[in-house]
Design a protein around this motif. Structure first.
Motif, PDB file in Angstrom:
ATOM      1  N   GLN A  10       0.853  -1.188   0.000  1.00 33.07           N
ATOM      2  CA  GLN A  10       0.000   0.000   0.000  1.00 33.07           C
ATOM      3  C   GLN A  10       0.893   1.244   0.000  1.00 33.07           C
ATOM      4  N   GLY A  11       0.693   2.130  -0.993  1.00 29.77           N
ATOM      5  CA  GLY A  11       1.411   3.410  -0.985  1.00 29.77           C
ATOM      6  C   GLY A  11       2.897   3.311  -1.301  1.00 29.77           C
ATOM      7  N   PHE A  23      11.985  -4.524  -4.210  1.00 27.69           N
ATOM      8  CA  PHE A  23      12.122  -3.771  -2.964  1.00 27.69           C
ATOM      9  C   PHE A  23      13.164  -4.475  -2.107  1.00 27.69           C
ATOM     10  N   VAL A  24      13.907  -3.698  -1.315  1.00 32.54           N
ATOM     11  CA  VAL A  24      14.862  -4.284  -0.371  1.00 32.54           C
ATOM     12  C   VAL A  24      14.405  -3.882   1.032  1.00 32.54           C
ATOM     13  N   GLY A  25      14.461  -4.798   1.969  1.00 35.94           N
ATOM     14  CA  GLY A  25      14.010  -4.477   3.319  1.00 35.94           C
ATOM     15  C   GLY A  25      14.328  -5.563   4.319  1.00 35.94           C
ATOM     16  N   GLN A  79      11.549   4.707  -3.551  1.00 35.58           N
ATOM     17  CA  GLN A  79      11.424   5.017  -4.976  1.00 35.58           C
ATOM     18  C   GLN A  79      11.314   3.717  -5.767  1.00 35.58           C
ATOM     19  N   VAL A  80      10.657   3.797  -6.927  1.00 35.82           N
ATOM     20  CA  VAL A  80      10.435   2.585  -7.722  1.00 35.82           C
ATOM     21  C   VAL A  80      11.769   2.119  -8.305  1.00 35.82           C
ATOM     22  N   GLY A 125      25.600   3.886  -1.807  1.00 37.74           N
ATOM     23  CA  GLY A 125      25.006   3.841  -0.474  1.00 37.74           C
ATOM     24  C   GLY A 125      23.738   3.018  -0.354  1.00 37.74           C
ATOM     25  N   ALA A 126      23.204   2.545  -1.482  1.00 35.30           N
ATOM     26  CA  ALA A 126      21.948   1.789  -1.410  1.00 35.30           C
ATOM     27  C   ALA A 126      22.184   0.320  -1.737  1.00 35.30           C
TER      28      ALA A 126
END
Ligand code: FRU
Length: 544
Positions: free
Chosen positions: A190-191, A239-241, A256-257, A319-320
């Motif tokens: 969501q979002g 996505f990374v998490g 960001q996409v 950095g990502a």
């Protein structure tokens, strides 16, 4: 005499006959990589779905086996996954471990809404025959018209099976002790991310960061259906998490996409389950098409191919934590040498390519950074597919506007580009400013152009760049990916896959050239461009 071109790839999997879309049930068991796939065995366009089946031991030579799953009273067989039930949590395997497929039943009846439910089938003979579970379906959600593509994995810390499953435009997470009873734990999406189309074919897995065994993050893949005109058709985001066994929490960078692939033809890809720990690879492949025109591609009697198998890793870029894709190492082992050159000028390379006639090959190239250059692939009398790096724009591109048969759909022809973080480009300069450096180390034997660079040379570690995993083994390759523009291009009868910068940027596009379009030429913005390394190989595949 003009014969219809055979677009079947030499080293990409395609079904012997009829229609194929998504890869399904990818699992490694007893020395075999299984690939099931969305299959319509009675037509060469999408229709009532079955699971086709193929196996390989080397990720290149495939053996197609009989159909694994056929429609039944609960519906046709949509996408899903497979796992090895090592501990017999299901009770299906009293004697020895076997395979369980977790898939979507898609039920269409007259005068009733479509129903999608999740079901099981199991195999005690290495995937050759399957028994549908008598208690199907195992998971229902009457409120959802789109509820499909379960991807299941074992989560040892919680001692549970975890399922990620697409629900409209979010992913739901469930857990189960036995693959039969499922408990909802959370929703994701969501979002956040792209909502251009329906969410499909999710995957969730853990990867080490920069190869550090003490540091890991979780990657969520989500494919997005064709969002209609104005969109690029169907494609895959990631996505990374973090994941605690119940909830996936995206990191800041995932606000960001982020796209997995910047071409048009890589969809519904997921990773293999149960690759042995001592190997530790996360292998992936996708369906090489786009729902925009998938039913119209100009092949004869069969339709649909998969990408090459790719290894996924997470590496820190600016950095990502960034998802990298490299061709599976088996592709290197299958190389048959055609040409290899080091420190060659543009004119010299032109001459060397002149006599080649190739329909299917791998091209590796490393050029000085900041130079515009490219190759025209599958070139014929009035057609060809330029692929290259535009230093001014800082872009990698594939231009298939003149690639051969394009007229089967108005949205097929086109030039597809993506920004890289190359030195010499604006994006590259910004990336380097961030790292506090003005130029990257370069130690090539080509001396003239190095004076400026070496004045400001910094080491790879200072620059925070991880060298490509195999960079030491490559002749002519001295430093990290940023001192050179490095491309690996896989060309097959009807496809192009480009890996830039050790897999930071990937583009996959279909092309349909004629069989006579078999020349290869090089071009560059500047006649003085030097290519540090060029190697062309054939790949010994199933249909070579
Ligand atoms: C993705 C997809 C899946 C579905 C399957 C049907 O391409 O739409 O969501 O399960 O294809 O063939």
């Amino acid at each position: 005499q003009i014969t219809k071109p055979d677009h079947r790839g030499e080293y990409h999997f395609s079904p012997k006959e009829k229609w194929m879309n998504d890869p399904n049930g990818m699992v490694f068991f007893d020395g075999e990589y299984h690939l099931f796939f969305q299959h319509h065995p009675f037509g060469d366009t999408w229709g009532p779905m079955h699971w086709g089946h193929a196996v390989t031991r080397d990720l290149i030579r495939w053996e197609e086996l009989p159909i694994a799953l056929e429609p039944d009273e609960h519906g046709t067989i949509f996408s899903g996954s497979a796992v090895v039930d090592w501990q017999n949590t299901t009770g299906f395997f009293p004697d020895e471990p076997g395979l369980v497929a977790i898939f979507t039943h898609h039920l269409e009846r007259p005068d009733a809404p479509v129903v999608q439910t999740q079901s099981l089938a199991y195999s005690t003979d290495k995937g050759r025959t399957w028994i549908k579970y008598a208690g199907n379906p195992v998971l229902e959600r009457a409120d959802l018209p789109d509820f499909r593509d379960p991807k299941v994995f074992r989560h040892e810390p919680s001692g549970q099976w975890i399922m990620v499953v697409a629900c409209g435009q979010i992913v739901s997470l469930y857990r189960s002790p036995d693959l039969k009873q499922w408990t909802w734990t959370s929703d994701f999406g969501q979002g956040i991310g792209s909502h251009d189309g329906v969410w499909e074919c999710p995957d969730l897995f853990e990867l080490h960061v920069d190869g550090d065994p003490t540091k890991s993050r979780w990657v969520m893949l989500v494919s997005i259906g064709d969002g209609g005109s104005g969109s690029e058709g169907s494609r895959t985001q990631y996505f990374v998490g973090g994941f605690d066994g119940e909830t996936f929490t995206p990191d800041e960078a995932s606000q960001q996409v982020r796209w997995l692939d910047h071409g048009r033809d890589n969809y519904a890809g997921v990773s293999w389950s149960d690759i042995p720990d001592e190997d530790g690879r996360r292998l992936y492949l996708g369906w090489m098409s786009n729902w925009r025109y998938a039913n119209q591609t100009p092949t004869d009697g069969w339709r649909g191919a998969m990408t090459i198998a790719r290894e996924l890793t997470l590496e820190t870029v600016d950095g990502a934590d960034t998802l990298m894709q490299r061709p599976a190492r088996e592709l290197e082992e299958a190389r048959v040498p055609v040409l290899e050159l080091a420190d060659v000028t543009l004119a010299g390379l032109r001459l060397a390519l002149e006599p080649l006639r190739l329909g299917s090959f791998e091209l590796e190239v490393r050029a000085e950074s900041g130079r515009s250059f490219g190759f025209v692939l599958r070139e014929g009398d009035s057609c060809g597919t330029p692929v290259g790096f535009d230093a001014e724009a800082g872009e990698l591109y594939i231009d298939r506007t003149q690639s051969g048969e394009c007229g089967f759909h108005a949205d097929f022809a086109g030039r597809h580009a993506a920004r890289t973080a190359q030195p010499g480009s604006e994006a590259g300069a910004a990336a380097m400013r961030e790292r506090g450096v003005t130029a990257m180390q370069s130690e090539s034997g080509v001396a003239e152009r190095q004076a400026a660079d070496s004045a400001a040379a910094v080491s790879e570690t200072q620059a925070g760049v991880q060298p490509g995993a195999d960079s030491e083994t490559k002749p002519g390759m001295q430093s990290g990916v940023d001192s050179e523009t490095e491309l690996r291009i896989f060309v097959d009868r009807s496809s192009v896959e480009v890996f830039e910068g050790g897999g930071r940027l990937v583009m996959t596009d279909l092309i349909f050239p004629s069989g006579q379009s078999d020349r290869l030429s090089v071009f560059a913005g500047d006649e003085s461009t030097v290519f540090r390394f060029v190697r062309i190989s054939r790949i010994a595949g199933s249909n070579g």
